[in-house]
Motif scaffolding. Structure first.
Motif, PDB file in Angstrom:
ATOM      1  N   LEU A 271       0.863  -1.274  -0.636  1.00 37.90           N
ATOM      2  CA  LEU A 271      -0.059  -0.194  -0.176  1.00 37.90           C
ATOM      3  C   LEU A 271       0.960   1.329  -0.005  1.00 37.90           C
ATOM      4  CD1 LEU A 271      -2.944  -1.285   2.429  1.00 37.90           C
ATOM      5  CD2 LEU A 271      -2.398  -0.876   0.083  1.00 37.90           C
ATOM      6  N   ARG A 272       2.498   1.335   0.684  1.00 39.04           N
ATOM      7  CA  ARG A 272       3.069   2.038   1.050  1.00 39.04           C
ATOM      8  C   ARG A 272       3.560   2.898  -1.007  1.00 39.04           C
ATOM      9  NH1 ARG A 272       8.224   2.126   3.862  1.00 39.04           N
ATOM     10  NH2 ARG A 272       7.928   3.686   3.853  1.00 39.04           N
ATOM     11  N   THR A 273       3.914   1.796  -1.509  1.00 44.04           N
ATOM     12  CA  THR A 273       4.530   1.811  -2.784  1.00 44.04           C
ATOM     13  C   THR A 273       2.984   1.821  -3.404  1.00 44.04           C
ATOM     14  OG1 THR A 273       6.193  -0.154  -2.594  1.00 44.04           O
ATOM     15  CG2 THR A 273       5.704   0.184  -4.493  1.00 44.04           C
ATOM     16  N   LEU A 274       1.713   1.691  -3.761  1.00 44.81           N
ATOM     17  CA  LEU A 274       0.996   1.741  -4.759  1.00 44.81           C
ATOM     18  C   LEU A 274       0.780   3.652  -4.008  1.00 44.81           C
ATOM     19  CD1 LEU A 274      -1.014  -1.223  -4.822  1.00 44.81           C
ATOM     20  CD2 LEU A 274       0.667  -0.205  -6.154  1.00 44.81           C
ATOM     21  N   LYS A 275       0.503   3.863  -3.374  1.00 42.79           N
ATOM     22  CA  LYS A 275       0.239   5.090  -2.566  1.00 42.79           C
ATOM     23  C   LYS A 275       1.502   6.136  -3.552  1.00 42.79           C
ATOM     24  CE  LYS A 275      -0.623   8.880   1.004  1.00 42.79           C
ATOM     25  NZ  LYS A 275      -0.987   9.088   1.964  1.00 42.79           N
ATOM     26  N   ALA A 276       2.670   5.640  -3.168  1.00 42.48           N
ATOM     27  CA  ALA A 276       3.957   7.236  -3.137  1.00 42.48           C
ATOM     28  C   ALA A 276       3.709   7.307  -5.211  1.00 42.48           C
ATOM     29  CB  ALA A 276       5.143   5.932  -2.843  1.00 42.48           C
ATOM     30  N   TYR A 277       3.570   5.727  -5.847  1.00 39.60           N
ATOM     31  CA  TYR A 277       3.198   5.836  -7.072  1.00 39.60           C
ATOM     32  C   TYR A 277       1.928   5.867  -7.643  1.00 39.60           C
ATOM     33  CZ  TYR A 277       8.069   3.900  -7.502  1.00 39.60           C
ATOM     34  OH  TYR A 277       9.191   3.323  -8.052  1.00 39.60           O
ATOM     35  N   ASN A 278       1.455   7.244  -6.632  1.00 38.69           N
ATOM     36  CA  ASN A 278       0.117   7.174  -7.563  1.00 38.69           C
ATOM     37  C   ASN A 278      -0.964   6.640  -7.729  1.00 38.69           C
ATOM     38  OD1 ASN A 278      -0.425  10.071  -6.448  1.00 38.69           O
ATOM     39  ND2 ASN A 278       1.177  11.223  -8.283  1.00 38.69           N
ATOM     40  N   ARG A 279      -1.150   5.535  -7.407  1.00 38.11           N
ATOM     41  CA  ARG A 279      -2.078   4.312  -8.049  1.00 38.11           C
ATOM     42  C   ARG A 279      -2.974   2.912  -7.339  1.00 38.11           C
ATOM     43  NH1 ARG A 279       1.197   1.459 -12.317  1.00 38.11           N
ATOM     44  NH2 ARG A 279      -1.004   0.245 -12.615  1.00 38.11           N
ATOM     45  N   LEU A 280      -3.077   4.432  -5.610  1.00 38.07           N
ATOM     46  CA  LEU A 280      -4.386   3.871  -4.734  1.00 38.07           C
ATOM     47  C   LEU A 280      -5.186   4.379  -6.105  1.00 38.07           C
ATOM     48  CD1 LEU A 280      -3.130   3.848  -1.578  1.00 38.07           C
ATOM     49  CD2 LEU A 280      -3.366   1.349  -3.004  1.00 38.07           C
TER      50      LEU A 280
END
Length: 280
Positions: A271-280
């Motif tokens: 979730l942290r990675t997806l949030k950081a890459y604006n994929r949530l």
């Protein structure tokens, strides 16, 4: 599926207290002091960490691998406790070789349930975890005689050549990003030679991926990978979310409890990675 909502619900439902406090600190603005409080239960009287903090072995004894996870947890949550860190580094110093190197684990794990890969190879002092621990202390800005001695040992070892496995390379890169004169091209050329490096996003097997090396767009090592590589692995990360909202493991922990504990950790990381890459 609501990626974030399902992941949040999985953590709330299945993860241990520590990861619940990390989630709250990272995503909900909770006081990161709660993470420190939860970590205290894993710190032993000798200053090291144990008690299955890293879930793949259920050993209560202090182990460098558990110290590494403790530091990673603090850094993830933006938490800090000077005394907690100092005691842990004093313990590392007490068990290190004269040059400062430490092993991942030790024979104490043999008396407790553990994953199959937690075996004799983890008893040897090596770059994994020494380089990662030094890199974490650099991130903290925490000075200590052991850090400096171990850093010199890591630099000397890496001058002989890079590790041959992706885990050792990963922690070595945590160290290298805080040193001078990093040759990105040399690192990029070495990655395909690593054991356990999973460059192909379509490969479902266990391995270290570009997103482990560059979990955020501003990661030091992000320039190693082109946009197509990163996007493909982000797509795969989304596809790998399970119906229960969490992310699955590609290895076998020693118990159902350990599996859920580790799934809580990897779910927060995803979730942290997806949030950081604006994929949530």
């Amino acid at each position: 599926m609501d990626i974030f909502g399902a992941g949040r619900d999985f953590v709330r439902r299945e993860a241990r207290l520590l990861e619940s406090r990390v989630f709250a600190a990272v995503f909900e603005g909770a006081d990161s002091g709660g993470v420190v409080d939860a970590l205290r239960g894993y710190q032993n009287a000798d200053g090291g960490f144990g008690h299955g903090l890293e879930p793949d072995k259920r050993c209560p004894d202090s182990l460098p691998l558990d110290v590494q996870v403790a530091f990673e947890t603090l850094l993830t949550a933006g938490a800090r406790d000077e005394e907690m860190i100092r005691r842990a580094v004093d313990w590392l110093q007490s068990i290190a070789t004269p040059d400062g190197a430490v092993p991942l684990c030790g024979p104490a794990v043999e008396g407790y349930p553990r994953a199959e890969h937690i075996s004799e190879w983890t008893y040897e002092p090596s770059l994994n975890p020494t380089a990662g621990l030094v890199g974490q202390l650099y991130q903290f800005g925490f000075e200590h005689p052991w850090r400096d001695k171990a850093a010199a040992w890591c630099a000397a070892e890496l001058a002989k050549g890079f590790p041959e496995d992706a885990h050792g390379m990963h922690v070595s890169m945590e160290f290298l990003e805080h040193t001078d004169g990093v040759d990105l091209d040399q690192v990029r050329d070495w990655l395909p030679k690593l054991n356990w490096y999973r460059a192909d996003a379509a490969d479902p097997t266990y391995g270290v991926t570009p997103l482990h090396f560059a979990p955020t767009p501003d990661s030091f090592w992000r320039p190693l990978f082109d946009d197509a590589q990163i996007e493909a692995h982000l797509d795969r990360l989304i596809a790998d979310q399970q119906p229960d909202g969490g992310w699955a493991l590609t290895w076998e922990p020693p118990s159902q409890t350990a599996t859920l504990e580790y799934r809580g950790r990897v779910t927060i990381a995803a979730l942290r990675t997806l949030k950081a890459y604006n994929r949530l």
